[in-house]
Scaffold this motif. Structure first.
Motif, PDB file in Angstrom:
ATOM      1  N   SER A   1     -19.757  19.313  -9.756  1.00 15.96           N
ATOM      2  CA  SER A   1     -20.250  19.900  -8.745  1.00 15.96           C
ATOM      3  C   SER A   1     -19.635  19.406  -7.319  1.00 15.96           C
ATOM      4  N   PRO A   2     -19.734  20.462  -6.365  1.00 14.78           N
ATOM      5  CA  PRO A   2     -19.114  20.048  -5.072  1.00 14.78           C
ATOM      6  C   PRO A   2     -20.132  18.785  -4.467  1.00 14.78           C
ATOM      7  N   GLU A   3     -21.186  18.901  -4.685  1.00 14.59           N
ATOM      8  CA  GLU A   3     -22.169  17.711  -4.010  1.00 14.59           C
ATOM      9  C   GLU A   3     -21.596  16.197  -4.898  1.00 14.59           C
ATOM     10  N   ASN A   4     -21.116  16.295  -6.125  1.00 13.52           N
ATOM     11  CA  ASN A   4     -21.017  15.064  -6.749  1.00 13.52           C
ATOM     12  C   ASN A   4     -19.551  14.830  -6.549  1.00 13.52           C
ATOM     13  N   VAL A   5     -18.734  15.771  -6.511  1.00 14.77           N
ATOM     14  CA  VAL A   5     -17.110  15.604  -5.858  1.00 14.77           C
ATOM     15  C   VAL A   5     -17.312  14.945  -4.584  1.00 14.77           C
ATOM     16  N   ALA A   6     -17.942  15.277  -3.764  1.00 15.02           N
ATOM     17  CA  ALA A   6     -18.081  14.562  -2.415  1.00 15.02           C
ATOM     18  C   ALA A   6     -18.603  13.082  -2.827  1.00 15.02           C
ATOM     19  N   ARG A   7     -19.541  13.002  -3.257  1.00 16.52           N
ATOM     20  CA  ARG A   7     -20.017  11.753  -3.488  1.00 16.52           C
ATOM     21  C   ARG A   7     -19.108  10.704  -4.173  1.00 16.52           C
TER      22      ARG A   7
ATOM     23  N   ALA B   1     -11.885  23.561  -5.745  1.00 13.25           N
ATOM     24  CA  ALA B   1     -11.894  23.860  -4.386  1.00 13.25           C
ATOM     25  C   ALA B   1     -12.839  22.783  -3.476  1.00 13.25           C
ATOM     26  N   ALA B   2     -13.649  22.257  -4.109  1.00 12.11           N
ATOM     27  CA  ALA B   2     -14.485  21.087  -3.546  1.00 12.11           C
ATOM     28  C   ALA B   2     -13.602  19.789  -3.100  1.00 12.11           C
ATOM     29  N   ILE B   3     -12.700  19.402  -3.988  1.00 14.62           N
ATOM     30  CA  ILE B   3     -11.587  18.563  -3.861  1.00 14.62           C
ATOM     31  C   ILE B   3     -10.572  18.842  -2.771  1.00 14.62           C
ATOM     32  N   ALA B   4     -10.242  20.041  -2.887  1.00 12.95           N
ATOM     33  CA  ALA B   4      -9.243  20.485  -1.623  1.00 12.95           C
ATOM     34  C   ALA B   4      -9.854  20.611  -0.214  1.00 12.95           C
ATOM     35  N   GLU B   5     -11.166  20.615  -0.247  1.00  8.80           N
ATOM     36  CA  GLU B   5     -11.565  20.415   1.123  1.00  8.80           C
ATOM     37  C   GLU B   5     -11.651  18.762   1.685  1.00  8.80           C
ATOM     38  N   HIS B   6     -11.457  18.156   0.814  1.00  3.81           N
ATOM     39  CA  HIS B   6     -11.315  16.435   1.137  1.00  3.81           C
ATOM     40  C   HIS B   6     -10.072  16.368   1.352  1.00  3.81           C
ATOM     41  N   VAL B   7      -8.822  16.879   0.481  1.00  6.36           N
ATOM     42  CA  VAL B   7      -7.410  16.824   0.769  1.00  6.36           C
ATOM     43  C   VAL B   7      -7.137  17.505   2.194  1.00  6.36           C
TER      44      VAL B   7
ATOM     45  N   CYS C   1     -10.912  14.552 -11.481  1.00  6.38           N
ATOM     46  CA  CYS C   1     -12.205  14.326 -12.549  1.00  6.38           C
ATOM     47  C   CYS C   1     -12.040  13.747 -13.776  1.00  6.38           C
ATOM     48  N   ALA C   2     -12.454  12.693 -14.247  1.00  7.60           N
ATOM     49  CA  ALA C   2     -12.447  12.263 -15.423  1.00  7.60           C
ATOM     50  C   ALA C   2     -12.318  13.093 -16.733  1.00  7.60           C
ATOM     51  N   ARG C   3     -13.297  13.974 -16.299  1.00  4.40           N
ATOM     52  CA  ARG C   3     -13.096  15.126 -17.518  1.00  4.40           C
ATOM     53  C   ARG C   3     -13.671  16.338 -16.868  1.00  4.40           C
ATOM     54  N   VAL C   4     -13.421  17.374 -17.505  1.00 12.64           N
ATOM     55  CA  VAL C   4     -13.919  18.918 -16.961  1.00 12.64           C
ATOM     56  C   VAL C   4     -15.246  19.002 -17.205  1.00 12.64           C
ATOM     57  N   ASP C   5     -16.044  19.254 -16.300  1.00 11.54           N
ATOM     58  CA  ASP C   5     -17.466  19.585 -16.538  1.00 11.54           C
ATOM     59  C   ASP C   5     -17.696  21.161 -16.858  1.00 11.54           C
TER      60      ASP C   5
ATOM     61  N   ALA D   1       0.992  -1.234   0.033  1.00 13.67           N
ATOM     62  CA  ALA D   1       0.135  -0.029  -0.065  1.00 13.67           C
ATOM     63  C   ALA D   1       0.886   1.351  -0.122  1.00 13.67           C
ATOM     64  N   ASP D   2       1.917   1.330   0.815  1.00 11.77           N
ATOM     65  CA  ASP D   2       2.845   2.556   0.797  1.00 11.77           C
ATOM     66  C   ASP D   2       3.657   2.631  -0.242  1.00 11.77           C
ATOM     67  N   LYS D   3       3.792   1.655  -1.073  1.00 14.06           N
ATOM     68  CA  LYS D   3       4.907   1.359  -2.102  1.00 14.06           C
ATOM     69  C   LYS D   3       4.259   2.296  -3.521  1.00 14.06           C
ATOM     70  N   VAL D   4       2.783   1.987  -3.564  1.00  8.26           N
ATOM     71  CA  VAL D   4       2.208   2.604  -4.772  1.00  8.26           C
ATOM     72  C   VAL D   4       1.610   3.878  -4.504  1.00  8.26           C
ATOM     73  N   VAL D   5       1.717   4.745  -5.441  1.00  8.49           N
ATOM     74  CA  VAL D   5       0.788   6.053  -5.680  1.00  8.49           C
ATOM     75  C   VAL D   5      -0.262   5.795  -6.548  1.00  8.49           C
ATOM     76  N   LEU D   6      -1.461   5.944  -5.926  1.00  6.21           N
ATOM     77  CA  LEU D   6      -2.603   5.508  -6.458  1.00  6.21           C
ATOM     78  C   LEU D   6      -3.334   6.821  -7.100  1.00  6.21           C
ATOM     79  N   CYS D   7      -3.905   6.733  -8.357  1.00  4.55           N
ATOM     80  CA  CYS D   7      -4.395   8.089  -8.979  1.00  4.55           C
ATOM     81  C   CYS D   7      -5.970   7.371  -9.518  1.00  4.55           C
ATOM     82  N   ILE D   8      -6.786   7.952  -8.836  1.00  2.00           N
ATOM     83  CA  ILE D   8      -8.372   7.380  -9.308  1.00  2.00           C
ATOM     84  C   ILE D   8      -9.263   8.588  -9.978  1.00  2.00           C
ATOM     85  N   LYS D   9      -9.630   8.095 -11.132  1.00  2.00           N
ATOM     86  CA  LYS D   9     -10.711   9.411 -11.934  1.00  2.00           C
ATOM     87  C   LYS D   9     -11.878   9.094 -11.475  1.00  2.00           C
ATOM     88  N   GLY D  10     -12.723  10.150 -11.394  1.00  2.00           N
ATOM     89  CA  GLY D  10     -13.867   9.796 -10.806  1.00  2.00           C
ATOM     90  C   GLY D  10     -14.961  11.181 -11.159  1.00  2.00           C
ATOM     91  N   ALA D  11     -15.673  11.685 -10.482  1.00  2.00           N
ATOM     92  CA  ALA D  11     -16.652  12.819 -10.620  1.00  2.00           C
ATOM     93  C   ALA D  11     -17.211  12.777 -11.836  1.00  2.00           C
TER      94      ALA D  11
END
Length: 330
Positions: free
Chosen positions: A95-101, A135-141, A121-125, A74-84
């Motif tokens: 949207s902040p609501e869907n980013v949170a979801r 700003a919404a993702i940054a809150e979760h950071v 985000c897989a693509r820009v909305d 787990a600590d060896k891998v840098v994991l990047c995940i697309k979503g939103a």
């Protein structure tokens, strides 16, 4: 060695898309064996997505199973995940609501077996300002759910706007001998200016250089390439001209065309003022993984010859068709 989030990563990473985003995904057991070998070989920049598969079985489920079995990785891998994206759809929703979801769902599916190092985000909305989304993702950071923020398929202007809100840890975009766009549209320059590494997906030209497809009929049913203009009809055969040139260089070098393609992408890292560039080829099997990780170096003359192919042979057809084309370089 390249660094992402302050952690060293291999010069070649590892893409999970094909493992769960296929008409007939391979068994998790085979995928897990390939992932384990990737860690052994140093391919520790991993790229997956909430959108890679179905809501019931996607790359997050595979990753949870892997890290539950091999917690020491787990600590060896840098994991990047697309979503939103909208649940069950490919439509972006930043949207902040869907980013949170989306973030909460990714964290839930990982089940504590692995931290969500990077979220993008897989693509820009187009309906949500990038500043609002970042700003919404940054809150979760700040809350510790996410290690950092990456971007996918964005323009140079969007990179700068996003970075003004919160530091950007990586940018993911298609880069290959067939898709050198970032060196012409300002994306590479913006990343270099801001010190942002690039994850280069589809570095082997989406299978053109693996030998798997020699005609459009070779593309499996349900494969996303059926919707990409450069794989259709006459365009496909026109694009084989570039393949022939690369095959010629590979034959003289005694290696695979796919290895030449990967070497060319790696060679762009730091070249001519470029940022760090880490190819993340999609890989299903251990033999193909080992082939990708066999380090092939190109001479300056070979790089120049490949650059000339890129310059002189026009790739026919866009990278994406239909709605996907409108979401490129967001």
């Amino acid at each position: 060695m390249p660094q992402v989030l302050g952690k060293e990563v291999g010069p070649t990473g590892f893409g999970l898309m094909g493992m769960t985003w296929r008409a007939n995904p391979q068994p998790f057991e085979k995928s897990i064996a390939t992932m384990r070998r990737a860690v052994e070989l140093g391919a520790n920049a991993w790229n997956g997505g909430e959108i890679y598969g179905t809501p019931e079985k996607n790359s997050l489920h595979l990753l949870r199973d892997y890290f539950a079995r091999y917690p020491e990785d787990a600590d060896k891998v840098v994991l990047c995940i697309k979503g939103a994206t909208k649940p069950g759809q490919m439509a972006p929703d930043g949207s902040p609501e869907n980013v949170a979801r989306s973030i909460n769902e990714c964290v839930r599916l990982l089940g504590g077996a692995k931290k969500l190092d990077l979220f993008e985000c897989a693509r820009v909305d187009p309906g949500t300002p990038i500043e609002t989304t970042i700003a919404a993702i940054a809150e979760h950071v700040r809350a510790g759910k996410v290690g950092g923020i990456s971007l996918s398929e964005v323009s140079a202007a969007t990179i700068r706007r996003a970075a003004a809100v919160h530091p950007i840890a990586a940018v993911e975009v298609e880069v290959s001998l067939f898709s050198p766009d970032i060196f012409q549209n300002g994306v590479a320059a913006a990343c270099a200016e801001l010190g942002i590494p690039i994850f280069a997906y589809s570095p082997m030209c989406r299978g053109f250089l693996t030998g798997e497809v020699r005609r459009p009929e070779d593309i499996p049913e349900g494969d996303v390439r059926h919707h990409m203009p450069r794989f259709q009809g006459d365009a496909f055969y026109e694009n084989l001209k570039l393949v022939a040139g690369i095959e010629k260089i590979a034959a003289a070098k005694g290696c695979k065309p796919s290895q030449v393609a990967l070497a060319w992408v790696r060679a762009q890292s730091g070249r001519n003022g470029n940022p760090t560039i880490i190819p993340i080829p999609g890989t299903l099997s251990i033999p193909r993984l080992e082939e990708n990780m066999a380090h092939v170096d190109l001479t300056e003359q070979e790089i120049a010859d490949l650059d000339q192919f890129v310059k002189n042979i026009e790739v026919v057809g866009g990278r994406y068709g239909g709605p996907g084309a409108a979401l490129m370089n967001g």
